[in-house]
Write an enzyme that holds these catalytic residues in place. Structure first.
Site, mmCIF file in Angstrom:
data_model
loop_
_atom_site.group_PDB
_atom_site.id
_atom_site.type_symbol
_atom_site.label_atom_id
_atom_site.label_comp_id
_atom_site.label_asym_id
_atom_site.label_seq_id
_atom_site.Cartn_x
_atom_site.Cartn_y
_atom_site.Cartn_z
ATOM 1 C CD GLU A 18 -47.159 16.451 26.208
ATOM 2 O OE1 GLU A 18 -47.524 17.129 25.250
ATOM 3 O OE2 GLU A 18 -46.753 16.940 27.271
ATOM 4 C CD GLU A 34 -42.265 16.919 27.634
ATOM 5 O OE1 GLU A 34 -42.875 17.998 27.558
ATOM 6 O OE2 GLU A 34 -42.326 16.044 26.765
HETATM 7 C C1 GAL Z 1 -44.876 19.207 25.826
HETATM 8 C C2 GAL Z 1 -44.305 18.344 24.718
HETATM 9 C C3 GAL Z 1 -42.886 18.734 24.372
HETATM 10 C C4 GAL Z 1 -42.780 20.220 24.220
HETATM 11 C C5 GAL Z 1 -43.258 20.874 25.482
HETATM 12 C C6 GAL Z 1 -43.154 22.380 25.454
HETATM 13 O O1 GAL Z 1 -46.247 19.180 25.858
HETATM 14 O O2 GAL Z 1 -44.341 16.989 25.068
HETATM 15 O O3 GAL Z 1 -42.499 18.081 23.203
HETATM 16 O O4 GAL Z 1 -43.562 20.610 23.145
HETATM 17 O O5 GAL Z 1 -44.607 20.556 25.675
HETATM 18 O O6 GAL Z 1 -43.625 22.933 26.659
#
Ligand code: GAL
Length: 673
Positions: free
Chosen positions: A158, A311
């Protein structure tokens, strides 16, 4: 045409859909790793992201390397038939880097250093950070390029860091030299004759650090672009290192949808496929709609090609003020919404819930309570369903409607001291998108510089900044038979955020047949009366709430579709349509509430000759999307709903239980689930 079209770049693995999670084995004893692999198999997981925050484990002190544990993890995963998305750990440098080289740490606009102890503490312009990131990337790529588990590369995490320090200031000056070629041009672009801001040497130029009063909009816009370019170049540097060692597997990074900090059209162009992180907010009933728009952006970022949901959460996150858990069934709905909108895979953050650290209250595939849990069972059921839907991998989501979006325009539109802080780009984007969503119409979110021929209708909900060359593309598009719908406060500024002189939107005046002389933000709602299409709407459904424009029609064939019903603009046009060449251009000079806007948007859809999949509209919480001859009906709400469908799916009324799904194949009339 970019490299993917030429078939030169590696593509996402395509033996079915991908299903996976971030896996952080360094948080768990090695004896538990084989059990993790067994649970992955049980859940139908075929891909895990590994190493994304492992810098300190891999390089515990400068130049000291420890790869043994990662070798073991990759071997175990390979033996278990799990593919690996191998990450470079550069989003979270170890404390030794910040301690020994403080210039690698970012500095905020107030001049405060952001320290280690969390993550993301790097300065994108720091030469030392870049050197250290390149070194570890080289080591990892060299060691694992030919490891059989590796099926893709995941650069950093990110990207989005920003720094206002002196090294960034130097890099900013070099960037400005490149963009504007001379100091005179910078002064001209930023309009520095205003408030005596003129620069006489390059060294005087700074990032927009905290100042006593409102900053220079041109400087702020350029600094956003510069920061975005620095982040793209960080990505590119790591990608190029990986590429030297591995030309077979695709390289990408996880984006964050409509993230304000970076121009993803630029980043996406450097990736082999688009990967995105999306976290539905279970506490917000309408959150899935922004999710749908975000997924449609992911397709647009990749020129319509499939993308990867890198994710998402199985249940609650830990970073919202409320962190509401997902209802049973919502995990599946959220995943299938992404698949329906072109994702060739769905992954979760993360595989095993952390017992310590900042994310210990974040949900995972395997909760702290173990695998005999509702969440694990739901994740495993989804894994089985993803395998069943494998034939969709690689298929497209045909969209005849485009929404134009541009990060520079977003940045410029929402700079300080504008006419109304209540007119917001993302709210306007959603306002124009919702009517399309409600009728099951597929949409792609694309850049104003895109080829538009494949679309029958193009919407600009609130595109404040429009370059002359892109205005020309739009006019040619309409002249050639396209349909254009332009929302308020659009096309009024150039690339330097400088407002055009003359009546607005001067740059599109001829194609729209209407122009204005004053933006009039509203203190109280004003009724808008729709003349055409004849809509029988309640007075409340047609009130402009925050924005109106003093417009005048000048095209000889321009029709007024709506006019203001009261106040200083009473009787003046609020929405118009203008035939232009073989097409038509529509303009809306107010923020209209959904029923009124829906009536205009759907009239434009009709004028563009687009077939509407659900003509009577869907229930509020229901999503309908067609991909590859398969229709997904998804009920995001907690009430049972019925949907009337046109005959091509061989069935007319479908009932969806709370958080229920129906997946129908047009060819076989088969209901998968
Ligand atoms: C994302 C991040 C992950 C984790 C996740 C939690 O933004 O890439 O590493 O922190 O959020 O929701």
């Amino acid at each position: 045409m970019n490299k993917q079209h030429l078939g030169l770049a590696p593509v996402m693995p395509r033996e079915g859909l991908l299903f996976g999670a971030d896996y952080n084995p360094e948080q768990w004893p090695r004896e538990s790793w084989p059990d993790d692999v067994a649970l992955m198999q049980e859940a139908g997981i075929n891909l895990v992201t590994v190493g994304v925050f492992s810098w300190a484990q891999l390089e515990p002190a400068e130049g000291q390397w420890n790869f043994a544990w990662l070798d073991e993890v990759l071997n175990l995963l390979h033996a278990g038939g799990i593919k690996v998305s191998l990450a470079t750990p550069t989003a979270s440098p170890p404390p030794w880097l910040g301690k020994k080289y403080p210039q690698t740490l970012p500095v905020d606009a107030d001049g405060h250093t952001l320290w280690y102890g969390s993550r993301n503490q790097f300065n994108p312009s720091s030469a030392k950070y870049r050197e250290a990131a390149a070194t570890i990337t080289e080591k990892i790529a060299e060691r694992y390029a030919h490891h059989p588990a590796v099926s893709m590369w995941h650069v950093g995490n990110e990207l989005g860091q920003i720094s206002y320090d002196d090294e960034s200031a130097c890099a900013f000056r070099r960037w400005l030299m490149d963009r504007h070629t001379s100091l005179d041009e910078v002064n001209r672009a930023w309009g520095t004759t205003f408030w005596s801001q003129q620069y006489s040497t390059w060294e005087e130029i700074l990032p927009p650090r905290k100042a006593p009063y409102i900053g220079n909009p041109g400087q702020e816009l350029d600094f956003k672009r510069f920061t975005s370019d620095q982040l793209v170049s960080l990505y590119r540097a790591e990608r190029d290192i990986i590429r030297r060692h591995d030309s077979r597997h695709p390289v990408t990074t996880n984006m964050m949808g409509f993230f304000h900090g970076m121009d993803y059209f630029d980043l996406a162009a450097e990736t082999d496929f688009v990967a995105n992180d999306w976290y539905t907010d279970p506490g917000d009933r309408a959150s899935w709609q922004l999710g749908a728009l975000t997924h449609d952006l992911c397709r647009g970022l990749g020129d319509g090609r499939p993308w990867l949901l890198m994710e998402s959460a199985t249940s609650a996150v830990n970073w919202r003020p409320h962190n509401v858990a997902k209802e049973p069934g919502a995990l599946r709905i959220d995943a299938l919404s992404a698949v329906a909108r072109g994702a060739d895979g769905v992954c979760f953050f993360q595989f095993r819930q952390s017992a310590f650290g900042a994310e210990r209250f974040h949900s995972a595939v395997v909760p702290l309570a173990g695998a005999k849990t509702r969440v694990f069972r739901e994740a495993a059921a989804l894994g089985a369903e993803m395998a069943q839907l494998g034939h969709l991998a690689g298929s497209s989501v045909p969209s005849r409607i485009a929404i134009l979006f541009d990060w520079s325009s977003w940045w410029a539109a929402e700079s300080a001291a504008r006419p109304s802080a209540a007119l917001k780009v993302m709210e306007q984007m959603l306002a124009y998108y919702r009517p399309l969503l409600r009728h099951g119409l597929n949409v792609e979110v694309v850049h104003p510089g895109s080829a538009l021929e494949r679309f029958d209708l193009v919407l600009l909900p609130n595109l404040f900044l429009l370059a002359q060359e892109h205005a020309t593309v739009l006019k040619d598009y309409v002249a050639g038979g396209g349909h254009l719908l332009v929302g308020p406060f659009s096309a009024v500024a150039d690339e330097n955020a400088k407002l055009a002189t003359g009546r607005f939107p001067e740059i599109l005046a001829d194609v729209l047949g209407v122009t204005g002389e004053e933006w009039l933000p509203l203190a109280e709602p004003v009724p808008v009366i729709l003349t055409s299409p004849a809509a029988h709407l309640d007075a409340n459904d047609t009130q402009a709430r925050v924005w109106s424009e003093d417009l005048e029609v000048h095209g000889s064939n321009t029709r007024t579709l709506a006019y203001f019903g009261w106040g200083r603009l009473a009787g003046k046009p609020a929405a118009t349509a203008n035939p232009w060449g073989a097409g038509e251009a529509w303009y809306v000079g107010a923020d209209l509430p959904s029923p009124a806007l829906e009536s205009l948007v759907m009239a434009a859809v009709g004028a563009a000759g687009i077939d509407v999949p659900v003509p009577q509209g869907l229930p509020e919480d229901v999503e309908a999307v067609e991909r590859g001859g398969t229709l997904f009906l998804l009920n995001h709400g907690s009430a049972t709903c019925s949907v009337e469908l046109p005959g091509r799916y061989g069935t007319t009324t479908i009932t969806l239980p709370p958080f229920g799904v129906k997946v129908l194949s047009q060819k076989t009339n088969r209901v998968y689930s």
